[in-house]
Design a protein around this motif. Structure first.
Motif, PDB file in Angstrom:
ATOM      1  N   THR A 138       0.843  -1.196   0.000  1.00  0.00           N
ATOM      2  CA  THR A 138       0.000   0.000   0.000  1.00  0.00           C
ATOM      3  C   THR A 138       0.874   1.240   0.000  1.00  0.00           C
ATOM      4  O   THR A 138       1.906   1.284   0.684  1.00  0.00           O
ATOM      5  N   VAL A 139       0.456   2.255  -0.751  1.00  0.00           N
ATOM      6  CA  VAL A 139       1.133   3.539  -0.758  1.00  0.00           C
ATOM      7  C   VAL A 139       0.133   4.610  -0.340  1.00  0.00           C
ATOM      8  O   VAL A 139      -1.066   4.495  -0.612  1.00  0.00           O
ATOM      9  N   GLY A 140       0.625   5.641   0.358  1.00  0.00           N
ATOM     10  CA  GLY A 140      -0.291   6.687   0.793  1.00  0.00           C
ATOM     11  C   GLY A 140       0.448   7.963   1.143  1.00  0.00           C
ATOM     12  O   GLY A 140       1.676   8.026   1.089  1.00  0.00           O
ATOM     13  N   GLY A 141      -0.333   8.983   1.512  1.00  0.00           N
ATOM     14  CA  GLY A 141       0.269  10.255   1.864  1.00  0.00           C
ATOM     15  C   GLY A 141      -0.658  11.117   2.677  1.00  0.00           C
ATOM     16  O   GLY A 141      -1.878  10.925   2.679  1.00  0.00           O
ATOM     17  N   PHE A 144       2.813   6.343  10.049  1.00  0.00           N
ATOM     18  CA  PHE A 144       3.641   5.207   9.665  1.00  0.00           C
ATOM     19  C   PHE A 144       5.087   5.576   9.971  1.00  0.00           C
ATOM     20  O   PHE A 144       5.864   5.963   9.105  1.00  0.00           O
ATOM     21  N   ASN A 145       5.446   5.433  11.248  1.00  0.00           N
ATOM     22  CA  ASN A 145       6.730   5.893  11.751  1.00  0.00           C
ATOM     23  C   ASN A 145       7.786   4.803  11.660  1.00  0.00           C
ATOM     24  O   ASN A 145       7.483   3.622  11.464  1.00  0.00           O
ATOM     25  N   GLY A 146       9.006   5.213  11.866  1.00  0.00           N
ATOM     26  CA  GLY A 146      10.101   4.263  11.917  1.00  0.00           C
ATOM     27  C   GLY A 146      10.512   3.974  13.352  1.00  0.00           C
ATOM     28  O   GLY A 146       9.729   4.104  14.286  1.00  0.00           O
ATOM     29  N   ILE A 147      11.733   3.559  13.529  1.00  0.00           N
ATOM     30  CA  ILE A 147      12.470   3.347  14.778  1.00  0.00           C
ATOM     31  C   ILE A 147      12.051   2.062  15.492  1.00  0.00           C
ATOM     32  O   ILE A 147      12.796   1.089  15.506  1.00  0.00           O
ATOM     33  N   ILE A 153       4.980   3.967   2.229  1.00  0.00           N
ATOM     34  CA  ILE A 153       4.635   2.696   1.606  1.00  0.00           C
ATOM     35  C   ILE A 153       4.748   1.639   2.689  1.00  0.00           C
ATOM     36  O   ILE A 153       5.652   1.693   3.538  1.00  0.00           O
ATOM     37  N   LYS A 154       3.801   0.716   2.718  1.00  0.00           N
ATOM     38  CA  LYS A 154       3.812  -0.317   3.749  1.00  0.00           C
ATOM     39  C   LYS A 154       3.253  -1.589   3.148  1.00  0.00           C
ATOM     40  O   LYS A 154       2.562  -1.592   2.117  1.00  0.00           O
ATOM     41  N   ARG A 214       7.315  -0.776   6.804  1.00  0.00           N
ATOM     42  CA  ARG A 214       6.765   0.554   6.560  1.00  0.00           C
ATOM     43  C   ARG A 214       7.943   1.497   6.329  1.00  0.00           C
ATOM     44  O   ARG A 214       8.930   1.479   7.078  1.00  0.00           O
ATOM     45  N   LEU A 215       7.853   2.295   5.278  1.00  0.00           N
ATOM     46  CA  LEU A 215       8.889   3.258   4.919  1.00  0.00           C
ATOM     47  C   LEU A 215       8.224   4.593   4.602  1.00  0.00           C
ATOM     48  O   LEU A 215       7.114   4.615   4.044  1.00  0.00           O
TER      49      LEU A 215
END
Length: 415
Positions: free
Chosen positions: A133-136, A141-144, A182-183, A192-193
């Motif tokens: 899935t892609v979105g904005g 959709f965090n990292g770490i 994108i996830k 998730r990126l």
């Protein structure tokens, strides 16, 4: 019978179904309005509130030298989340509310900054096939680490480990960035990126002192070309049951409803996000310092037999680089270890169940010799799973001259 009457009857029936569902431990949450017979087109609304009574065991004073009351009340969170899917290929989500409304942030007419609702998230997402899935938008959709993506609906501890929300108010709006993500998953590996804009205004508004330590306001001081973007990602491998990644919010405790063992790793990068002054105070020369945060973590949640007992455990190691000797509030260049464990006593899942827990975190900083150590001891009383629970917690925090001891009682309900 008029259309208006039919609509009122329909809303009454849905509300009645919602009240029945609240009492069930397997209630998934939210008022769902279906737009077709199979329910694939819908609007779901979720609402929750967390109300606290906090009792400080240490004597404190206000700015005028008067003693502060040890007992204070706090509307920790009041939120509404809505998401809709009218086609299997796309979804829109809106999340708004307020946080930490207390005597200091109340305003006479409800128009002060602390009383205002604001968006915690607004994004659209599109499916790229079955697993990606892609979105904005303003998204979560965090990292770490898992805790940097923590849901506030189902935390095991009373609140999240503060240092795990590692960029809150520094490059984002309350742990949400504005950008694209994108996830998805490759078999049991979920990912998730995200690429985001860094916020121009941050909580760290300090001026970089000549020869001094880094400050985190590179976007404002160096401009968007040099310091305007952040990059984040998190991946975890699911060895046992697979968790949903439909929404970004990570579950804190399944209370034995699933058997989970995940190992994850993540990152956050903000090139030239911080700055140092290599010139003088009268003629400053600002150089960018890269912000880089990395973490590895593990999450385990499992039932223990058929009697309703369950175990939840989590551990994370996080390396934080905010620039040279950075230290601001709870955040700083250094490293952090944190973990918590909880045990749900056996009992009827349709009745109140209890979960004592223990949490501990230690955060070391390059700038000082002291470490920030936080201990939490608490117990949850689940009257209808996470939908209705009480939490009693004692939290002790030590850092330099700080020695804080607080007992809190929180009531939470979400529909």
């Amino acid at each position: 019978m008029s259309k208006q009457t039919l609509l009122l009857i329909g809303l009454f029936i849905m509300s009645f179904q919602l009240m029945i569902a609240q009492g069930s431990p397997d209630y998934t949450g939210g008022l769902k309005m279906k737009f077709n017979e199979d329910g694939s087109k819908y609007l779901r609304i979720i609402s929750w509130a967390q109300v606290q009574a906090n009792y400080g065991l240490d004597e404190t004073f206000d700015g005028n030298g008067n003693k502060n009351s040890p007992l204070n009340f706090n509307l920790r969170r009041a939120r509404i989340l809505m998401f809709a899917q009218i086609n299997k290929d796309f979804l829109i989500l809106t999340h708004f509310g307020l946080n930490s409304l207390n005597s200091s942030t109340l305003s006479p007419t409800g128009k002060g900054d602390g009383s205002q609702l604001f968006f915690h998230g607004v994004w659209a997402q599109y499916n790229l096939g079955e697993n990606h899935t892609v979105g904005g938008g303003l998204h979560y959709f965090n990292g770490i680490s898992r805790l940097n993506n923590q849901s506030t609906l189902n935390m095991m501890t009373m609140d999240n480990n503060r240092q795990s929300w590692a960029t809150i108010g520094l490059s984002d709006q309350f742990a949400r960035h504005l950008g694209f993500f994108i996830k998805g998953n490759f078999d049991r590996l979920q990912y998730r990126l995200a690429v985001n804009d860094a916020a121009t205004t941050t909580l760290d508004s300090r001026v970089a002192v000549a020869g001094g330590d880094a400050v985190y306001n590179g976007r404002a001081l160096l401009g968007s070309k040099d310091a305007g973007k952040t990059y984040a990602g998190y991946m975890d491998y699911h060895f046992l049951d697979e968790e949903s990644n439909f929404l970004p919010y990570k579950v804190g405790s399944y209370l034995g409803g699933k058997k989970i063992f995940n190992i994850g790793a993540g990152f956050f990068l903000h090139p030239k996000g911080a700055v140092i002054n290599t010139g003088s105070d009268t003629a400053p020369t600002l150089d960018g310092e890269n912000v880089s945060i990395f973490a590895i973590d593990a999450f385990y949640d499992t039932p223990l037999g058929e009697d309703g007992s369950a175990l939840t455990a989590y551990a994370v190691f996080q390396s934080n680089d905010y620039g040279k000797n950075y230290l601001f509030s709870a955040y700083g260049t250094g490293s952090m270890v944190y973990g918590h464990v909880g045990y749900v006593f056996k009992g009827d899942v349709t009745k109140t169940r209890y979960q004592p827990y223990l949490s501990y975190g230690s955060h070391s900083y390059d700038a000082v010799s002291d470490s920030r150590n936080t201990l939490g001891i608490g117990v949850n009383a689940y009257m209808s799973g996470h939908n209705s629970k009480l939490t009693l917690e004692y939290k002790k925090q030590e850092f330099g001259a700080l020695d804080s001891n607080i007992i809190s009682l929180q009531a939470m309900i979400y529909l």
